[in-house]
Design an enzyme around this catalytic site. Structure first.
Site, short mmCIF file in Angstrom:
data_model
loop_
_atom_site.label_atom_id
_atom_site.label_comp_id
_atom_site.label_asym_id
_atom_site.label_seq_id
_atom_site.Cartn_x
_atom_site.Cartn_y
_atom_site.Cartn_z
N ILE A 121 0.98 -1.19 0.12
CA ILE A 121 -0.14 -0.01 -0.04
C ILE A 121 0.91 1.16 0.09
O ILE A 121 0.41 2.41 -0.59
CB ILE A 121 -0.97 -0.02 1.28
CG1 ILE A 121 -2.05 1.12 1.08
CG2 ILE A 121 -0.22 -0.03 2.45
CD1 ILE A 121 -2.79 1.02 -0.20
N VAL A 135 1.77 1.87 -3.49
CA VAL A 135 0.45 2.08 -4.24
C VAL A 135 0.26 3.62 -4.01
O VAL A 135 -0.38 4.45 -5.04
CB VAL A 135 -0.61 1.27 -3.73
CG1 VAL A 135 -1.78 1.69 -4.35
CG2 VAL A 135 -0.35 -0.16 -4.71
N GLU A 136 0.31 4.10 -2.77
CA GLU A 136 -0.15 5.52 -2.37
C GLU A 136 0.85 6.38 -3.39
O GLU A 136 0.38 7.66 -3.89
CB GLU A 136 0.08 5.78 -1.12
CG GLU A 136 -0.29 7.18 -0.43
CD GLU A 136 1.18 8.03 -0.63
OE1 GLU A 136 0.85 9.29 -0.29
OE2 GLU A 136 2.01 8.03 -0.91
N THR A 137 2.17 6.29 -3.49
CA THR A 137 3.11 7.29 -4.13
C THR A 137 2.57 7.00 -5.85
O THR A 137 2.32 8.17 -6.45
CB THR A 137 4.44 6.77 -3.95
OG1 THR A 137 4.72 6.83 -2.43
CG2 THR A 137 5.37 7.58 -4.52
#
Length: 291
Positions: free
Chosen positions: A239, A242-244
Site C-alpha cells: 500500500i 501504491v500511495e506514491t
C-alpha cells in the site's frame, strides 16, 4: 514544464516508477549512500531531520555534515532565512513543507534543540525506536511520535513513517486508512475507479467510498505483485508504494508529471550544493539516473 507528453495508464506508469528508481529517488540515494559508507548512521539521521524540516536534498545534505551545536546553528539560519545559503540565494523549502518558515520554523527548531541537545540524530532514532529487533511498529505509533514535535503535522508524520520503513529498515505496518486520509491518493483512486469500474454500476448502486478505495488498492497491489518494493527489495510492493503511484499518476494525468520528473527536480536542486559540500556530491552520485 510542458504538459505535452503522452499520458500513460496507471500500470505502465507505476511500473516505470518502481523499476527505474523514480518512485522515491531520495530513498534510493540514501540507502546507496549508507551502504557505500558515504553516510554513517548518525549522519543519515541528521540528513533525515533536515529533510523532514525543509524537504530539500541540498539543504539536508549540507546540514547532515554538521554536528551538535553547529547543526542547530545552521538549522536556525535556515529557519530564519535572513542570510544567503552557501550555494547562494534563499534557503529553499520543498513544496510539501512550504509552510515551515518564519515563526513556525523558528519555534520548531528551538523546541527540537531543547529536546535533543547535542544529539540531533536522536530525533530519527526516537520515532523509530523498537523494544526488540523483530518488533513491527504500527504506522500510527510512528506518526504520533513524529507529531509530538512542533511544526510536524499528519502529512509529514506519514512521510516519516514511510522513510523509517524504507530507508532506516524499521518495519512499519500501514493500512488503507493511513494512506487514504489524504486527498491526493483518494482522488487518484476515485479517478481510476471511474475509468475502470463506474460504468458497471447504476448511479444509485455505487459502492461506498471505503469499498472503492479498498478495491483500488487491492487491484494495484495485485498488478504490481511481481515487483519488489524499492529501494530495499525486501518485500513485494504494498500500500505504501501504491500511495506514491496514485499521487504521481494523478499529477501525470493532469499534465504536471512527465516521466523522470522527480529525478530531474531533485538533481536540479542538488547541483548548486554539490560544489559546496561533500555530502551533496555523494548524494548526487547515488541518485538514480534518467535512462
Amino acid at each position: 514544464m510542458s504538459r505535452n507528453y503522452p499520458r500513460l495508464d496507471i500500470e505502465t506508469f507505476g511500473r516505470h516508477l518502481i523499476t527505474t528508481g523514480d518512485l522515491d529517488p531520495i530513498y534510493t540515494a540514501l540507502v546507496r549512500a549508507e551502504e557505500a559508507g558515504d553516510f554513517s548512521v548518525p549522519q543519515l539521521c541528521r540528513w533525515l531531520l533536515g529533510y523532514w524540516c525543509y524537504y530539500h536534498a541540498g539543504v539536508a545534505s549540507f546540514l547532515s555534515e554538521k554536528e551538535g551545536e553547529e547543526f542547530w546553528h545552521w538549522m536556525m539560519v535556515a529557519a530564519r532565512n535572513e542570510e544567503e545559503t552557501p550555494a547562494g540565494g534563499r534557503w529553499p523549502r520543498g513544496h510539501e513543507r512550504r509552510h515551515y518558515r518564519a515563526k513556525i520554523a523558528v519555534d520548531s527548531v528551538t523546541s527540537l534543540q531543547a529536546r535533543y541537545g547535542d544529539r540531533p540524530e536522536n530525533m530519527a532514532l526516537y520515532v523509530g525506536a523498537r523494544a526488540t529487533e523483530d518488533e513491527r511498529l504500527p504506522f500510527r505509533t510512528v506518526s504520533a511520535r513524529a507529531q509530538e514535535h512542533n511544526g510536524f503535522g499528519p502529512w509529514i508524520g506519514f512521510k516519516i513513517a514511510d522513510m523509517m520503513d524504507r530507508v532506516m529498515e524499521v518495519p512499519v505496518d500501514f493500512d488503507n486508512a493511513a494512506v487514504f486520509m489524504f486527498k491526493d491518493p483518494e482522488k487518484a483512486a476515485m479517478m481510476l475507479w471511474e475509468q475502470r469500474e463506474a460504468h458497471k454500476y447504476p448511479e444509485n448502486a455505487k459502492p461506498k467510498r471505503e469499498a472503492i478505495l479498498s478495491g483500488v488498492a487491492d487491484y494495484l497491489i495485485g498488478r504490481f505483485a511481481d515487483l519488489a518494493a524499492p529501494p530495499l527489495s525486501d518485500r513485494p510492493v504494498n500500500i505504501q508504494e501504491v500511495e506514491t503511484v496514485l499521487c504521481k499518476w494523478k499529477s501525470h494525468m493532469n499534465g504536471h508529471y512527465p516521466l523522470w520528473n522527480d529525478i530531474r527536480e531533485i538533481n536540479g536542486g542538488l547541483e548548486p550544493w554539490a560544489g559546496r559540500c561533500s555530502a551533496a556530491r555523494a548524494f548526487l552520485n547515488h541518485m538514480p539516473k534518467e535512462q
